[in-house]
Design a protein around this motif. Structure first.
Motif, PDB file in Angstrom:
ATOM      1  N   LEU A  29       0.832  -1.200   0.000  1.00 33.49           N
ATOM      2  CA  LEU A  29       0.000   0.000   0.000  1.00 33.49           C
ATOM      3  C   LEU A  29       0.869   1.253   0.000  1.00 33.49           C
ATOM      4  O   LEU A  29       0.604   2.216  -0.729  1.00 33.49           O
ATOM      5  CB  LEU A  29      -0.922  -0.013   1.223  1.00 33.49           C
ATOM      6  N   ALA A  30       1.936   1.225   0.808  1.00 35.49           N
ATOM      7  CA  ALA A  30       2.862   2.368   0.842  1.00 35.49           C
ATOM      8  C   ALA A  30       3.526   2.572  -0.512  1.00 35.49           C
ATOM      9  O   ALA A  30       3.725   3.709  -0.959  1.00 35.49           O
ATOM     10  CB  ALA A  30       3.919   2.143   1.925  1.00 35.49           C
ATOM     11  N   ALA A  31       3.871   1.466  -1.182  1.00 34.02           N
ATOM     12  CA  ALA A  31       4.486   1.582  -2.509  1.00 34.02           C
ATOM     13  C   ALA A  31       3.511   2.192  -3.507  1.00 34.02           C
ATOM     14  O   ALA A  31       3.899   3.003  -4.355  1.00 34.02           O
ATOM     15  CB  ALA A  31       4.945   0.202  -2.989  1.00 34.02           C
ATOM     16  N   ARG A  32       2.226   1.818  -3.417  1.00 34.13           N
ATOM     17  CA  ARG A  32       1.216   2.396  -4.310  1.00 34.13           C
ATOM     18  C   ARG A  32       1.075   3.902  -4.083  1.00 34.13           C
ATOM     19  O   ARG A  32       0.754   4.654  -5.005  1.00 34.13           O
ATOM     20  CB  ARG A  32      -0.138   1.723  -4.086  1.00 34.13           C
ATOM     21  N   LEU A  33       1.288   4.330  -2.831  1.00 34.65           N
ATOM     22  CA  LEU A  33       1.198   5.754  -2.500  1.00 34.65           C
ATOM     23  C   LEU A  33       2.497   6.485  -2.824  1.00 34.65           C
ATOM     24  O   LEU A  33       2.658   7.644  -2.457  1.00 34.65           O
ATOM     25  CB  LEU A  33       0.855   5.914  -1.009  1.00 34.65           C
ATOM     26  N   ARG A  34       3.435   5.781  -3.472  1.00 37.07           N
ATOM     27  CA  ARG A  34       4.724   6.339  -3.914  1.00 37.07           C
ATOM     28  C   ARG A  34       5.589   6.820  -2.735  1.00 37.07           C
ATOM     29  O   ARG A  34       6.296   7.817  -2.840  1.00 37.07           O
ATOM     30  CB  ARG A  34       4.502   7.488  -4.912  1.00 37.07           C
ATOM     31  N   ILE A  35       5.488   6.100  -1.631  1.00 38.88           N
ATOM     32  CA  ILE A  35       6.378   6.367  -0.497  1.00 38.88           C
ATOM     33  C   ILE A  35       7.736   5.751  -0.805  1.00 38.88           C
ATOM     34  O   ILE A  35       7.828   4.664  -1.378  1.00 38.88           O
ATOM     35  CB  ILE A  35       5.794   5.794   0.808  1.00 38.88           C
ATOM     36  N   SER A  36       8.811   6.441  -0.428  1.00 37.05           N
ATOM     37  CA  SER A  36      10.172   5.998  -0.725  1.00 37.05           C
ATOM     38  C   SER A  36      10.414   4.562  -0.251  1.00 37.05           C
ATOM     39  O   SER A  36      10.024   4.197   0.858  1.00 37.05           O
ATOM     40  CB  SER A  36      11.172   6.939  -0.045  1.00 37.05           C
ATOM     41  N   PRO A  37      11.066   3.722  -1.069  1.00 38.80           N
ATOM     42  CA  PRO A  37      11.391   2.359  -0.635  1.00 38.80           C
ATOM     43  C   PRO A  37      12.209   2.329   0.650  1.00 38.80           C
ATOM     44  O   PRO A  37      12.085   1.390   1.439  1.00 38.80           O
ATOM     45  CB  PRO A  37      12.199   1.800  -1.818  1.00 38.80           C
ATOM     46  N   VAL A  38      13.053   3.343   0.853  1.00 34.45           N
ATOM     47  CA  VAL A  38      13.844   3.391   2.086  1.00 34.45           C
ATOM     48  C   VAL A  38      12.928   3.546   3.297  1.00 34.45           C
ATOM     49  O   VAL A  38      13.082   2.874   4.318  1.00 34.45           O
ATOM     50  CB  VAL A  38      14.871   4.549   2.027  1.00 34.45           C
ATOM     51  N   VAL A  39      11.930   4.425   3.181  1.00 31.85           N
ATOM     52  CA  VAL A  39      10.981   4.629   4.278  1.00 31.85           C
ATOM     53  C   VAL A  39      10.144   3.370   4.488  1.00 31.85           C
ATOM     54  O   VAL A  39       9.894   2.953   5.625  1.00 31.85           O
ATOM     55  CB  VAL A  39      10.072   5.838   3.980  1.00 31.85           C
ATOM     56  N   VAL A  40       9.734   2.726   3.397  1.00 31.27           N
ATOM     57  CA  VAL A  40       8.977   1.476   3.503  1.00 31.27           C
ATOM     58  C   VAL A  40       9.805   0.422   4.233  1.00 31.27           C
ATOM     59  O   VAL A  40       9.318  -0.273   5.133  1.00 31.27           O
ATOM     60  CB  VAL A  40       8.559   0.968   2.107  1.00 31.27           C
ATOM     61  N   GLY A  41      11.081   0.305   3.863  1.00 32.68           N
ATOM     62  CA  GLY A  41      11.935  -0.708   4.468  1.00 32.68           C
ATOM     63  C   GLY A  41      12.165  -0.483   5.947  1.00 32.68           C
ATOM     64  O   GLY A  41      12.052  -1.407   6.759  1.00 32.68           O
ATOM     65  N   VAL A  42      12.490   0.762   6.317  1.00 32.71           N
ATOM     66  CA  VAL A  42      12.832   1.044   7.716  1.00 32.71           C
ATOM     67  C   VAL A  42      11.591   1.116   8.595  1.00 32.71           C
ATOM     68  O   VAL A  42      11.547   0.535   9.677  1.00 32.71           O
ATOM     69  CB  VAL A  42      13.630   2.364   7.817  1.00 32.71           C
ATOM     70  N   VAL A  43      10.570   1.841   8.126  1.00 33.06           N
ATOM     71  CA  VAL A  43       9.415   2.109   8.972  1.00 33.06           C
ATOM     72  C   VAL A  43       8.351   1.013   8.854  1.00 33.06           C
ATOM     73  O   VAL A  43       8.000   0.374   9.845  1.00 33.06           O
ATOM     74  CB  VAL A  43       8.797   3.485   8.626  1.00 33.06           C
ATOM     75  N   VAL A  44       7.856   0.784   7.624  1.00 31.40           N
ATOM     76  CA  VAL A  44       6.738  -0.142   7.461  1.00 31.40           C
ATOM     77  C   VAL A  44       7.162  -1.577   7.761  1.00 31.40           C
ATOM     78  O   VAL A  44       6.564  -2.259   8.597  1.00 31.40           O
ATOM     79  CB  VAL A  44       6.144  -0.037   6.044  1.00 31.40           C
ATOM     80  N   ILE A  45       8.224  -2.043   7.091  1.00 31.17           N
ATOM     81  CA  ILE A  45       8.650  -3.430   7.295  1.00 31.17           C
ATOM     82  C   ILE A  45       9.326  -3.596   8.657  1.00 31.17           C
ATOM     83  O   ILE A  45       9.061  -4.556   9.384  1.00 31.17           O
ATOM     84  CB  ILE A  45       9.584  -3.884   6.158  1.00 31.17           C
ATOM     85  N   GLY A  46      10.192  -2.633   9.029  1.00 34.82           N
ATOM     86  CA  GLY A  46      10.890  -2.738  10.311  1.00 34.82           C
ATOM     87  C   GLY A  46       9.937  -2.772  11.493  1.00 34.82           C
ATOM     88  O   GLY A  46      10.019  -3.654  12.353  1.00 34.82           O
ATOM     89  N   LEU A  47       9.013  -1.807  11.549  1.00 34.53           N
ATOM     90  CA  LEU A  47       8.038  -1.781  12.639  1.00 34.53           C
ATOM     91  C   LEU A  47       7.022  -2.908  12.504  1.00 34.53           C
ATOM     92  O   LEU A  47       6.633  -3.528  13.496  1.00 34.53           O
ATOM     93  CB  LEU A  47       7.308  -0.432  12.651  1.00 34.53           C
ATOM     94  N   GLY A  48       6.606  -3.175  11.270  1.00 38.83           N
ATOM     95  CA  GLY A  48       5.558  -4.167  11.065  1.00 38.83           C
ATOM     96  C   GLY A  48       5.955  -5.565  11.473  1.00 38.83           C
ATOM     97  O   GLY A  48       5.143  -6.312  12.026  1.00 38.83           O
ATOM     98  N   THR A  49       7.208  -5.951  11.216  1.00 33.30           N
ATOM     99  CA  THR A  49       7.627  -7.304  11.583  1.00 33.30           C
ATOM    100  C   THR A  49       7.727  -7.479  13.095  1.00 33.30           C
ATOM    101  O   THR A  49       7.798  -8.608  13.572  1.00 33.30           O
ATOM    102  CB  THR A  49       8.984  -7.656  10.942  1.00 33.30           C
ATOM    103  N   SER A  50       7.737  -6.379  13.849  1.00 34.75           N
ATOM    104  CA  SER A  50       7.723  -6.464  15.311  1.00 34.75           C
ATOM    105  C   SER A  50       6.310  -6.323  15.870  1.00 34.75           C
ATOM    106  O   SER A  50       6.134  -6.281  17.085  1.00 34.75           O
ATOM    107  CB  SER A  50       8.618  -5.376  15.920  1.00 34.75           C
ATOM    108  N   ALA A  51       5.302  -6.242  14.986  1.00 39.98           N
ATOM    109  CA  ALA A  51       3.917  -6.076  15.431  1.00 39.98           C
ATOM    110  C   ALA A  51       3.461  -7.161  16.413  1.00 39.98           C
ATOM    111  O   ALA A  51       2.752  -6.856  17.377  1.00 39.98           O
ATOM    112  CB  ALA A  51       2.982  -6.018  14.228  1.00 39.98           C
ATOM    113  N   PRO A  52       3.820  -8.447  16.209  1.00 38.73           N
ATOM    114  CA  PRO A  52       3.391  -9.447  17.202  1.00 38.73           C
ATOM    115  C   PRO A  52       3.874  -9.119  18.611  1.00 38.73           C
ATOM    116  O   PRO A  52       3.104  -9.205  19.567  1.00 38.73           O
ATOM    117  CB  PRO A  52       4.037 -10.745  16.679  1.00 38.73           C
TER     118      PRO A  52
END
Length: 324
Positions: A29-52
């Motif tokens: 979804l972030a990629a569709r909104l044209r958010i930088s891949p760096v921001v997606v990697g650090v924020v979305v994936i980094g925080l998201g994988t710690s969601a549990p």
């Protein structure tokens, strides 16, 4: 008792599956909104994988089960850099880029130390505010480093993640409908919340029926369960030879667990029932982080012997927990 164990296992399965879809949906979804891949990697994936870890600990603290909440974060932090990193090194030696050792790893170790001090004082709304500020500062620094270095490896990781998914997900490479990723994200979040509730509620009952302190259940059963996605991802990345990704993900998970996870616990627990852990266990958490860092710094690699040392360090934390 059997019913509670089965429900806790069902919660773990749902939590792991839903968390993968939550992160994959959010990143696409972030990629569709044209958010930088760096921001997606650090924020979305980094925080998201710690969601549990975040949501299990937050729900446990909100229920008053602060022992499970803190034990989950401490146990996950120790597991990541002993059991999981040790298993990865036993599969094959890890060589690491010096930039990761100079920047991301010290930041993660410092975050673990900050969490230890906060947990020693008591995780309350006040310490949660401080941890939130530290988490925001760490995110800013990580994104700045990633952008400044022209991090092509991170960009490639994000592209591969969005194309293939992570852990147990096998996602189609073709572009999905516009409505699908928001729906996947919302359903993933709902599944994570439901799985976390199942796990925490039944872990609390198991602890009460066995007469075992909640901290022990949080450190062992809950922490191992919420760390399963990291274990699966680490083994897959190691088999592909992505050793920087292995180290970065594990230390990054500890950074987010400590700062954001600690903040979640403090806000959910409230001022009258702050989350704490024993000095021995918090010291063991900081020691394992320093040990992993020292082993990596020594030659910018982890050998199979180093992996055995890390596994031994994990085994030594269990008597400390029981003694505490």
């Amino acid at each position: 008792m059997i019913t509670q164990i089965l429900l806790a296992v069902a919660g773990l399965v749902l939590l792991t599956f839903a968390a993968d879809h939550l992160v994959l949906g959010a990143s696409r979804l972030a990629a569709r909104l044209r958010i930088s891949p760096v921001v997606v990697g650090v924020v979305v994936i980094g925080l998201g994988t710690s969601a549990p870890e975040f949501l299990v600990s937050a729900l446990a603290a909100a229920r008053g089960d602060t022992g499970i909440a803190v034990g989950n974060i401490v146990g996950s932090n120790i597991l990541n850099l002993t059991l999981i990193l040790g298993v990865a090194a036993l599969i094959a030696p890890l060589a690491v880029d010096s930039a990761v050792i100079r920047r991301e790893v010290p930041l993660a170790v410092g975050s673990v130390a900050v969490f230890a001090v906060a947990a020693l004082a008591g995780l309350s709304p006040l310490t949660a505010l401080l941890l939130s500020a530290a988490a925001a500062a760490a995110l800013f620094v990580l994104v700045r480093w990633a952008r400044g270095g022209g991090n092509q490896e991170l960009i490639a990781e994000v592209a591969g993640f969005e194309a293939e998914g992570e852990a147990v997900i096998v996602a189609p490479v073709k572009r999905s409908a516009a409505w699908f990723e928001p729906l996947r994200t919302v359903l993933g979040l709902a599944g994570v919340l439901a799985g976390a509730q199942l796990l925490v509620a039944n872990a609390s009952v198991i602890a009460a029926q066995l007469g075992v302190p909640q901290l022990v259940i949080g450190f062992t059963l809950v922490a191992l369960g919420t760390s399963l996605p990291e274990l699966v991802t680490t083994i897959q990345a190691q088999r592909r030879g992505e050793t920087d990704l292995v180290v970065g993900n594990l230390f990054g998970s500890n950074l987010f667990n400590s700062l954001a996870g600690g903040a979640f616990i403090g806000f959910a627990a409230g001022a009258d029932r702050p989350g704490t852990a024993t000095v021995a266990l918090l010291s063991a958490m900081v020691f394992t982080a320093l040990l992993a860092w020292a082993l990596l710094r020594r030659g910018l690699r982890l050998t199979r012997a180093d992996g055995a040392v890390l596994l031994g360090a994990y085994a030594l934390t269990l008597p400390l927990l029981l003694a505490g």
